[in-house]
Design an enzyme around this catalytic site. Structure first.
Site, PDB file in Angstrom:
ATOM      1  CD  GLU A 121      -2.791  -0.958   2.317  1.00  0.00           C
ATOM      2  OE1 GLU A 121      -3.490  -2.127   2.698  1.00  0.00           O
ATOM      3  OE2 GLU A 121      -2.920   0.161   3.210  1.00  0.00           O
ATOM      4  CB  CYS A 138       3.470   7.220   3.557  1.00  0.00           C
ATOM      5  SG  CYS A 138       4.052   5.698   4.613  1.00  0.00           S
ATOM      6  CB  CYS A 145       7.770  -5.792   8.540  1.00  0.00           C
ATOM      7  SG  CYS A 145       9.528  -4.761   9.236  1.00  0.00           S
ATOM      8  CB  CYS A 149       7.123  -3.087  16.004  1.00  0.00           C
ATOM      9  SG  CYS A 149       8.903  -2.465  15.184  1.00  0.00           S
ATOM     10  CB  CYS A 152       3.852  -2.274  13.740  1.00  0.00           C
ATOM     11  SG  CYS A 152       3.830  -2.392  12.046  1.00  0.00           S
ATOM     12  CB  SER A 233      11.080   6.276   8.574  1.00  0.00           C
ATOM     13  OG  SER A 233      10.962   5.842   9.809  1.00  0.00           O
ATOM     14  CB  SER A 255      10.445   3.921  14.151  1.00  0.00           C
ATOM     15  OG  SER A 255      10.019   4.658  12.926  1.00  0.00           O
ATOM     16  CG  LEU A 256      12.968   6.684  20.545  1.00  0.00           C
ATOM     17  CD1 LEU A 256      14.486   6.289  20.354  1.00  0.00           C
ATOM     18  CD2 LEU A 256      13.021   8.112  21.011  1.00  0.00           C
ATOM     19  CB  CYS A 379      -0.353   8.120  10.958  1.00  0.00           C
ATOM     20  SG  CYS A 379       0.881   7.563  11.624  1.00  0.00           S
TER      21      CYS A 379
END
Length: 411
Positions: A121, A138, A145, A149, A152, A233, A255-256, A379
């Protein structure tokens, strides 16, 4: 987004699915020019016995006028156009679903790969700024991935494969072309002003194709974007941040999501391999590389606000201490829950209190505005119903259900 909370609420419309077709497979596959760098195109044209400047001509037709038909490239000889038609193509990823929000947000779902392929996407978010209408795209770099995380849902489907340069730059091509469909060729312009590599996947784990695509974004013969308006990022792949600094000058975002190692190990597992001390040091090196170029004056810190998890005032004070020697801007992101998510969104008051601590310490700290809710494009809602080939999502949902059952039995 790959480094933020992601919802898996998108499904391809039945009507869209019905119109999908399987591409025919040629005996000799054509060369896709879309993702080729200027240097690669120059070498290609020399192999055809042509002058190198043909590369720049074709790049302009493709990336600035959005022409895929060689017959329309009028400043190229007819003989060369016929030759290109036989051996080459300009092919963006197949769009299987698109939706434009009432607030101007646009979302595309692309099919990548042969046969049934996989879905990724892309979301375009408009906003007004001092220079006019800003359009930020974006872009995804991988299908799925590997980082997993905890907040996510992209990670819950596991990693499937890397995207190729043409699949990455093709997302930018489609977004720009969507504004030019009814515009005469001579009057076409590039509408996307900013690109963020924050979609599905960890960009630095698909390093070479991502760098190749981002180089095209910066190339004056392609999109001619400013280094400050192209952002990568990362969740913190320290060696690759250093490698990026050697090869490309673009803006960097981290991405903290947690200000201490104990909490970040839970939220962003890659932190166990590259803890915060190493990550902050690599960001400092990136900024200082090559005399502090314009795109590297600061690092953007992304921080998803999770209710009762990472949003306490003590966390804000820890961030102040962590980032005191790193020139940075901080972006607080309200969490967007997805099915079976074990987290909730921090309250507005708590987010604003968190912001005040950082602002009082001298940081530029903004709260991201949620956009595109009516098309699941806010987001953190960038996944869609992608096949879970690793069964990670199934196992994760089972684990969440078991935790809920334990809570019920104890209460």
């Amino acid at each position: 987004m790959a480094h933020e909370a992601v919802s898996s609420s998108l499904a391809v419309d039945e009507q869209d699915s019905a119109t999908l077709h399987q591409p025919t497979k040629d005996a000799t596959p054509k060369i896709n020019l879309l993702g080729m760098s200027r240097a690669a195109l120059e070498q290609f044209f020399e192999s055809l016995g042509e002058k190198k400047f043909r590369a720049g001509q074709v790049m302009k037709w493709v990336h600035q006028y959005f022409i895929t038909d060689f017959a329309q490239m009028s400043n190229i000889s007819g003989k060369l156009r016929e030759k290109l038609e036989k051996v080459c193509e300009v092919k963006a990823p197949e769009v299987v679903h698109r939706h434009y929000s009432k607030d101007g947000t646009r979302k595309w779902v692309f099919r990548v790969g042969e046969g049934s392929g996989s879905l990724v996407e892309t979301v375009l978010i408009p906003a007004d700024d001092k220079t006019g209408a800003r359009k930020t795209l974006c872009i995804s770099s991988q299908v799925g991935c590997a980082l997993d995380c905890s907040f996510c849902s992209t990670g819950k489907q596991g990693f499937q494969r890397d995207l190729t340069p043409d699949e990455i730059i093709g997302q930018l091509w489609v977004a720009n072309e969507s504004y030019m469909e009814d515009v005469e060729v001579a009057e076409r312009t590039r509408s996307v002003t900013n690109v963020v590599m924050m979609g599905m996947g960890e960009p630095l784990l698909n390093f070479k194709p991502v760098v190749q695509a981002m180089s095209l974004m910066l190339d004056d013969f392609a999109y001619g974007m400013s280094k400050r308006r192209v952002t990568l990022s990362t969740s913190g792949i320290v060696p690759m941040i250093d490698k990026l600094g050697e090869q490309l000058d673009v803006a960097l975002a981290i991405s903290l999501h947690a200000p201490n190692d104990e909490l970040r190990n839970e939220l962003v597992p890659i932190n166990k391999k590259y803890p915060l001390e190493q990550l902050i040091a690599s960001a400092q090196r990136y900024i200082k590389k090559d005399g502090n170029e314009s795109a590297r004056k600061h690092v953007t810190i992304e921080y998803v606000m999770l209710d009762g998890v990472n949003d306490k005032l003590e966390h804000a004070h820890q961030m102040v201490k962590l980032l005191k020697d790193l020139p940075s801007k901080i972006n607080l992101i309200p969490f967007n829950p997805f099915p079976h998510a074990p987290y909730g969104r921090s309250s507005r008051n708590r987010i604003m209190a968190f912001q005040k601590v950082l602002s009082d310490a001298g940081f530029v700290c903004t709260i991201r505005q949620t956009r595109g809710d009516d098309i699941d494009a806010a987001c953190g809602q960038l996944v869609g119903q992608v096949a879970d080939r690793t069964r990670r999502a199934e196992q994760w949902k089972k684990k969440v259900a078991q935790q809920h059952e334990i809570v019920r039995s104890q209460g």
